[in-house]
Write an enzyme that holds these catalytic residues in place. Structure first.
Site, PDB file in Angstrom:
ATOM      1  N   HIS A 204     -63.891  18.840  79.319  1.00 57.15           N
ATOM      2  CA  HIS A 204     -63.074  20.055  79.280  1.00 57.15           C
ATOM      3  C   HIS A 204     -63.584  21.102  78.300  1.00 57.15           C
ATOM      4  O   HIS A 204     -63.040  22.199  78.256  1.00 57.15           O
ATOM      5  CB  HIS A 204     -61.632  19.701  78.908  1.00 57.15           C
TER       6      HIS A 204
HETATM    7  C1  UD1 Z   1     -57.494  22.578  73.654  1.00 52.97           C
HETATM    8  C2  UD1 Z   1     -58.146  22.512  72.288  1.00 52.97           C
HETATM    9  C3  UD1 Z   1     -59.223  21.461  72.299  1.00 52.97           C
HETATM   10  C4  UD1 Z   1     -58.676  20.128  72.757  1.00 52.97           C
HETATM   11  C5  UD1 Z   1     -58.022  20.311  74.117  1.00 52.97           C
HETATM   12  C6  UD1 Z   1     -57.428  19.026  74.617  1.00 52.97           C
HETATM   13  C7  UD1 Z   1     -58.260  24.631  71.050  1.00 52.97           C
HETATM   14  C8  UD1 Z   1     -59.175  25.676  70.560  1.00 52.97           C
HETATM   15  N1  UD1 Z   1     -58.768  23.779  71.944  1.00 52.97           N
HETATM   16  O1  UD1 Z   1     -58.492  22.975  74.566  1.00 52.97           O
HETATM   17  O2  UD1 Z   1     -59.720  21.301  70.992  1.00 52.97           O
HETATM   18  O3  UD1 Z   1     -59.737  19.197  72.863  1.00 52.97           O
HETATM   19  O4  UD1 Z   1     -56.998  21.294  73.998  1.00 52.97           O
HETATM   20  O5  UD1 Z   1     -56.975  19.156  75.930  1.00 52.97           O
HETATM   21  O6  UD1 Z   1     -57.140  24.583  70.627  1.00 52.97           O
HETATM   22  N2  UD1 Z   1     -54.335  25.127  80.888  1.00 52.97           N
HETATM   23  C9  UD1 Z   1     -53.447  24.813  81.883  1.00 52.97           C
HETATM   24  N3  UD1 Z   1     -52.333  24.081  81.553  1.00 52.97           N
HETATM   25  C10 UD1 Z   1     -52.087  23.649  80.299  1.00 52.97           C
HETATM   26  C11 UD1 Z   1     -52.995  23.983  79.283  1.00 52.97           C
HETATM   27  C12 UD1 Z   1     -54.122  24.711  79.583  1.00 52.97           C
HETATM   28  O7  UD1 Z   1     -53.626  25.187  83.038  1.00 52.97           O
HETATM   29  O8  UD1 Z   1     -51.067  22.962  80.071  1.00 52.97           O
HETATM   30  C13 UD1 Z   1     -55.558  25.900  81.227  1.00 52.97           C
HETATM   31  C14 UD1 Z   1     -55.414  27.384  81.012  1.00 52.97           C
HETATM   32  O9  UD1 Z   1     -56.141  28.058  81.983  1.00 52.97           O
HETATM   33  C15 UD1 Z   1     -56.079  27.608  79.694  1.00 52.97           C
HETATM   34  C16 UD1 Z   1     -57.170  26.553  79.703  1.00 52.97           C
HETATM   35  O10 UD1 Z   1     -56.622  25.447  80.409  1.00 52.97           O
HETATM   36  O11 UD1 Z   1     -56.579  28.886  79.549  1.00 52.97           O
HETATM   37  C17 UD1 Z   1     -57.572  26.138  78.337  1.00 52.97           C
HETATM   38  O12 UD1 Z   1     -56.442  25.753  77.549  1.00 52.97           O
HETATM   39  P1  UD1 Z   1     -56.428  25.924  75.967  1.00 52.97           P
HETATM   40  O13 UD1 Z   1     -55.175  25.397  75.404  1.00 52.97           O
HETATM   41  O14 UD1 Z   1     -56.819  27.311  75.650  1.00 52.97           O
HETATM   42  O15 UD1 Z   1     -57.642  25.035  75.492  1.00 52.97           O
HETATM   43  P2  UD1 Z   1     -58.117  23.587  75.965  1.00 52.97           P
HETATM   44  O16 UD1 Z   1     -59.382  23.747  76.728  1.00 52.97           O
HETATM   45  O17 UD1 Z   1     -57.011  22.809  76.593  1.00 52.97           O
END
Ligand code: UD1
Length: 355
Positions: A204
């Site tokens: 991810h």
């Molecule tokens: C975040 C953490 C990362 C951790 C990971 C675990 C930061 C900088 N990153 O990354 O360190 O390893 O979580 O999973 O805090 N999205 C969904 N549904 C959700 C959450 C996210 O669809 O419930 C999608 C959205 O498009 C979002 C993308 O995933 O923009 C990324 O989510 P985000 O929380 O920004 O970072 P992660 O990649 O999950």
């Protein structure tokens, strides 16, 4: 005493759960704040039930956005909540945006806060998590480290040693507590997924999945390796959104499924022949379980998983991935030992120190 915990993203929940439990056992008043960084049920809600912690007292519902937007939204919504509850100590976990956002708010309000999983460093400032770790550790009043390298890193950065406590790994507390339940559900899961021997994949990180030039050769290698060993690939929403069409074209042996619950994923990690990942926490869990772990990153903030554990850094060397994969299948990977204080009691040590 009154404590307030801040959680937001999936890896926070298994770290906060044992600390919450240890403080509850000692009769402390507690408030649980969920920032809403992760909001899909499979990334959030299911963990509260599985980890046997209460639902959040406060939900900030920030959702996704750029790093600045997400961090700023957490800060502005968290500030009134922490003022209203007025805890003596706030606890933040790991290295996600929710961690650093809460850390900044607390330090500006003069509220003391503790960082659980302090001191880890990848020394790679292109990783958003590394920035989050550096800033959080500079501001924290109590720094709880999971391994001795954390103490050394903090000493080099000039953090006063009176603030630093080597307590062990809280995520392993959760693993130890729930492993019997995971073992219990494995036969059902095995039947549901029609599993024989299998590997497990998770990816991810933006550095792996956002860019076609990196992700596609990675996926191609996994696709071809899955002809030798079926692989289960629970997909993070970020990876799914970006690559849904490509993932559908993969060999059916690379089994792309929705994110799993904590117990299910733990059961798979324990029983997999090999785990291929870019997660931080999974490097630690596989080290504890003794499952070979091939990490698709150039560096790790958890070097003890390489020096003591089963972890091997593959970077983007697809040939190394192939040879290490074969080595793991033939049982040729090095023996691992469990790092000191990964003993299921880290959260009890934290509760004793804070009280
Ligand atoms: C975040 C953490 C990362 C951790 C990971 C675990 C930061 C900088 N990153 O990354 O360190 O390893 O979580 O999973 O805090 N999205 C969904 N549904 C959700 C959450 C996210 O669809 O419930 C999608 C959205 O498009 C979002 C993308 O995933 O923009 C990324 O989510 P985000 O929380 O920004 O970072 P992660 O990649 O999950």
């Amino acid at each position: 005493m009154k404590f307030l915990h801040v959680v937001g993203a999936r890896p926070n929940f298994m770290k906060a759960a044992p600390v919450y439990r240890s403080l509850a056992e000692r009769g402390h008043e507690q408030v649980l704040v969920h920032t809403g960084q992760h909001y899909d049920a499979l990334m959030s809600d299911i963990f509260f039930k599985a980890l046997e912690i209460p639902s959040p007292d406060e939900s900030l519902n920030v959702g996704s956005g750029s790093h600045a937007q997400q961090t700023a939204a957490i800060m502005s919504r968290f500030e009134p909540v922490v003022r209203q509850h007025n805890p003596q100590i706030v606890l933040v976990y790991g290295d996600v945006n929710s961690t650093v956002a809460a850390a900044l708010v607390c330090s500006k309000l003069g509220i003391r806060f503790a960082h659980v999983e302090a001191g880890l460093r990848s020394f790679d400032r292109t990783m958003p998590e590394e920035i989050n770790r550096l800033v959080t550790d500079q501001l924290a009043d109590f720094l709880f480290t999971p391994s001795a390298d954390g103490d050394e890193n903090l000493a080099h950065e000039g953090v006063a040693k009176e603030k630093v406590f080597f307590v062990g790994n809280v995520m392993i507390d959760t693993l130890i507590r729930f492993l019997p339940k995971a073992d219990e559900l494995f036969p059902r899961l095995k039947a549901e997924l029609s599993l024989g021997s299998f590997g497990l994949v998770t990816l991810h990180r933006p550095s792996n999945v956002d860019d076609e030039a990196t992700f596609l050769p990675m996926l191609q290698t996994l696709d071809s390796l899955s002809a030798e060993l079926p692989m289960i690939f629970p997909v993070h929403p970020r990876t799914r959104q970006k690559w849904a069409a490509r993932l559908e074209q993969c060999n059916p042996n690379l089994r792309v499924i929705d994110p799993l619950g904590y117990l299910e994923f733990l059961a798979l990690q324990k029983n997999a022949k090999v785990v291929i990942t870019d997660s931080g926490g999974i490097q630690e869990e596989t080290t504890y379980l003794g499952t070979p772990c091939l990490t698709l990153r150039e560096n790790t903030e958890r070097p003890i998983t390489v020096t003591a554990g089963t972890n091997l850094l593959i970077g983007r060397d697809w040939e190394l991935l192939r040879t290490s994969f074969h080595e793991a299948l033939s049982g040729g990977r090095k023996q691992s030992s469990r790092p000191p204080l990964w003993d299921g009691k880290a959260s009890e040590r934290i509760a004793e120190i804070l009280a």
